[in-house]
Design an enzyme around this catalytic site. Structure first.
Site, PDB file in Angstrom:
ATOM      1  N   ASN A  61     -41.224  -1.089 -22.221  1.00  0.00           N
ATOM      2  CA  ASN A  61     -42.397  -1.949 -22.139  1.00  0.00           C
ATOM      3  C   ASN A  61     -42.446  -2.716 -20.822  1.00  0.00           C
ATOM      4  OD1 ASN A  61     -44.508  -3.736 -22.571  1.00  0.00           O
ATOM      5  ND2 ASN A  61     -43.989  -4.111 -24.699  1.00  0.00           N
ATOM      6  N   ASP A  62     -41.584  -3.700 -20.682  1.00  0.00           N
ATOM      7  CA  ASP A  62     -41.654  -4.546 -19.494  1.00  0.00           C
ATOM      8  C   ASP A  62     -41.458  -3.769 -18.193  1.00  0.00           C
ATOM      9  OD1 ASP A  62     -42.005  -6.793 -21.145  1.00  0.00           O
ATOM     10  OD2 ASP A  62     -39.849  -6.893 -21.481  1.00  0.00           O
ATOM     11  N   VAL A  63     -40.663  -2.693 -18.246  1.00  0.00           N
ATOM     12  CA  VAL A  63     -40.328  -1.967 -17.015  1.00  0.00           C
ATOM     13  C   VAL A  63     -41.481  -1.100 -16.518  1.00  0.00           C
ATOM     14  CG1 VAL A  63     -37.866  -1.981 -17.466  1.00  0.00           C
ATOM     15  CG2 VAL A  63     -39.233  -0.047 -18.248  1.00  0.00           C
ATOM     16  N   ALA A  83     -39.391  -9.338 -23.146  1.00  0.00           N
ATOM     17  CA  ALA A  83     -39.705 -10.548 -22.404  1.00  0.00           C
ATOM     18  C   ALA A  83     -40.886 -11.281 -23.042  1.00  0.00           C
ATOM     19  CB  ALA A  83     -40.019 -10.216 -20.949  1.00  0.00           C
TER      20      ALA A  83
END
Lengths: 105, 473
Positions: free
Chosen positions: B399-401, B440
């Protein structure tokens, strides 16, 4: 000031080792592919279990004839240190097994 | 064996002991060096372990204290029993744990090392023969912080401990650090009797315990890899401090080696996220409400058969794995998908973000377990230039990456972190359990992109269905 000078002179060999080891650690790790970050962290973690030597020395010369808090703490120090060392090396080995298996193909 | 050598005032045993420490130190260095190449890594681990074993055995048989007494038979037996107990327990835990729980386990073992250092320092402090009070107290504090911090990191990764974040935690931590400094100065600057000294050292222990907990508590899950690496470095330093007490070169070298290697690894990880260490420690990822009001567009789902067709007729496919892949244990099915697609002439690569998963290299280890050749794993910087030519990017549980907010939304808490540019490829398929946010806690606009199609469900199930769908084509 004089105290610091004395301290440095009396411990100069140790301070030398510390300074050189810092650079050695930086040097050894700086060209590592990120593939190996986790196993390397785990391996380094196992090496930090070198505290087990301190545990052995401590418990080795402790007075065990009477039951004391220090005796219990000393035994725990050795057990914890061993957990760190043996657990750390075994788990690193397991991680690295996966890289090896593939190589044979 | 134990003849006295008058010229140097020691016995041969002590000379042999020092020599074995030298050998152990060399084995640590070579081991760590070998561990930095995939081909030799396993050998490196064994060499370091051999060094440790050697140092443990020679210490047990040859160590003498200041009065020249060796370790007695009874003490030796107690030590061996403790080592066997710890060894069996450690091996058992290390062998039984699942691959997904690996980061927690490293954190746990790091905690035990910190605890051992703290205990050794605690007892050595009350030993009148010990002259290095300052180093002992620092070792006590650092070891304790490494212990309680690692336990919290372990709990967080295991989902047992949540995040606490408020402004006051920063102030509390600064206060605790100051308190630790004050106690140490008070202990060293004034003469105390034995009982006061012991009491003070226990107070110091408690304050350091609380500091370790409060230090890790506010740090968000996405930063846990950095924290574990930092705590690992601290454990090394604590071991070196204990080595200083005993004038034991193997402990000093081993400890400092881990301390500096861990520090560099920590900084490398911070760099991968484009954040400073201070920022990680103080400014926790809070999932601040940034960018929530932005027009999000609509989520579009994709059916399995459409996904199968899309993939089969692509030329270049990039898979971006994340923690979701690890949780679902989907690495084996992912490899099946890769081999199936390759048999149909599709070029498939895995794009590995440096902080994907819960640890650097977490994805590499997982995929290696499923026999994915490591030549197929491409790092972020190498894959990004190729993204516009990629037909399909499959995001599996990441997700965040892949969140483009890091590139164009300065209000985002993760703004500035380099990502895998999934949004640049021609199509994106996102496999996800639901619309939950990433670790996050930030909304991901990639999911609302016009080129993005969602495939909801457990990563393993979805992949399995996708594989059988492609086979039927």
């Amino acid at each position: 000031m004089e105290q610091i000078l004395i301290y440095f002179y009396e411990n100069k060999e140790v301070i030398f080792i510390i300074a050189l080891s810092i650079f050695l650690g930086i040097e050894v790790i700086s060209n590592v592919p990120s593939v190996l970050h986790t196993p390397l962290m785990s391996g380094a973690n196992a090496i930090s279990g070198v505290i087990i030597i301190g545990g052995i020395i401590l418990l080795g010369h402790a007075d065990l004839s009477t039951f004391s808090l220090n005796m219990v703490l000393g035994i725990f120090a050795v057990i914890f240190g061993t957990l760190n060392v043996i657990g750390g090396f075994v788990v690193t080995d397991r991680m690295l097994d996966m890289f090896k298996k593939k190589k044979k193909k | 064996m134990n003849t006295y050598i008058p010229q140097i005032g020691v016995t041969t045993g002590e000379v042999i002991l020092e020599f074995s420490y030298l050998l152990a130190a060399i084995l640590f260095i070579i081991g760590l060096k070998l561990m930095s190449h995939p081909e030799s890594a396993k050998k490196g681990n064994s060499w370091a372990a051999t060094g440790m074993g050697l140092a443990m055995i020679t210490t047990l048989f040859l160590h003498r204290d200041n009065s020249g007494t060796t370790i007695s038979l009874i003490n030796g037996i107690v030590i061996i029993v403790a080592i066997i107990f710890g060894g069996i327990l450690g091996t058992f835990i290390a062998k039984r744990i699942k691959m997904t729980a690996m980061p927690q386990l490293v954190s746990f073992f790091n905690a035990t090392g910190g605890a051992a250092s703290a205990l050794v320092a605690l007892m050595e402090y009350s030993n009148p023969a010990n002259e290095s009070s300052l180093v002992t107290l620092l070792g006590l504090v650092i070891g304790t912080v490494a212990f309680s911090g690692s336990m919290i990191a372990y709990g967080k990764l295991d989902g047992k401990v949540g995040d606490i974040f408020a402004k006051w935690t920063t102030y509390l931590n600064l206060f605790l650090l100051a308190l630790i400094a004050v106690i140490i100065v008070y202990m060293l600057a004034f003469e105390h009797d034995m009982a006061t000294q012991t009491t003070l050292s226990y107070i110091l222990l408690v304050v350091a315990l609380i500091y370790g907990i409060m230090f890790v508590m506010p740090i968000g899950g996405a930063d846990m890899p950095v924290v574990i690496s930092l705590l690992n470095s601290l454990t090394g330093i604590a071991a070196a401090m204990a080595g200083f007490i005993y004038h034991n070169q193997a402990m000093i070298l081993g400890g400092i080696l881990v301390g500096s290697a861990g520090a560099i690894l920590t900084l490398l990880m911070c760099k991968a996220m484009n954040r400073s260490l201070i920022n990680v420690i103080i400014g926790a990822f809070g999932g601040g409400g940034a960018g929530v009001d932005k027009d999000q567009g609509a989520i579009k789902e994709i059916t399995l058969s459409d996904a199968a067709v899309l993939l089969t007729y692509s030329q270049k496919v990039v898979i971006v794995p994340g923690y979701g892949l690890a949780v679902a244990q989907a690495q084996f099915v992912a490899n099946d998908l890769v081999q199936l697609l390759e048999s149909k002439g599709v070029e498939v690569k895995f794009a590995i973000h440096p902080v994907a998963g819960r640890m650097p290299g977490h994805m590499n280890v997982l995929l290696a377990e499923a026999d994915v050749p490591y030549t197929k794993l491409v790092e972020m910087d190498d894959v990004n230039p190729d993204m516009p030519n990629t037909d399909v990017t499959i995001v599996i549980g990441a997700n965040d990456v892949v969140n483009p907010a890091t590139l164009d939304d300065p209000s985002s808490p993760i703004y500035g972190m380099p990502i895998i540019n999934a949004h640049e490829s021609k199509n994106i398929i996102v496999m996800k359990r639901g619309m939950g946010k990433g670790y996050a806690g930030i909304e991901n606009f990639l999911f609302f992109d016009d080129k993005t199609r969602m495939l909801f469900g457990n990563a393993k199930d979805s992949l399995q269905k996708l594989v059988s769908e492609i086979k039927e084509l």
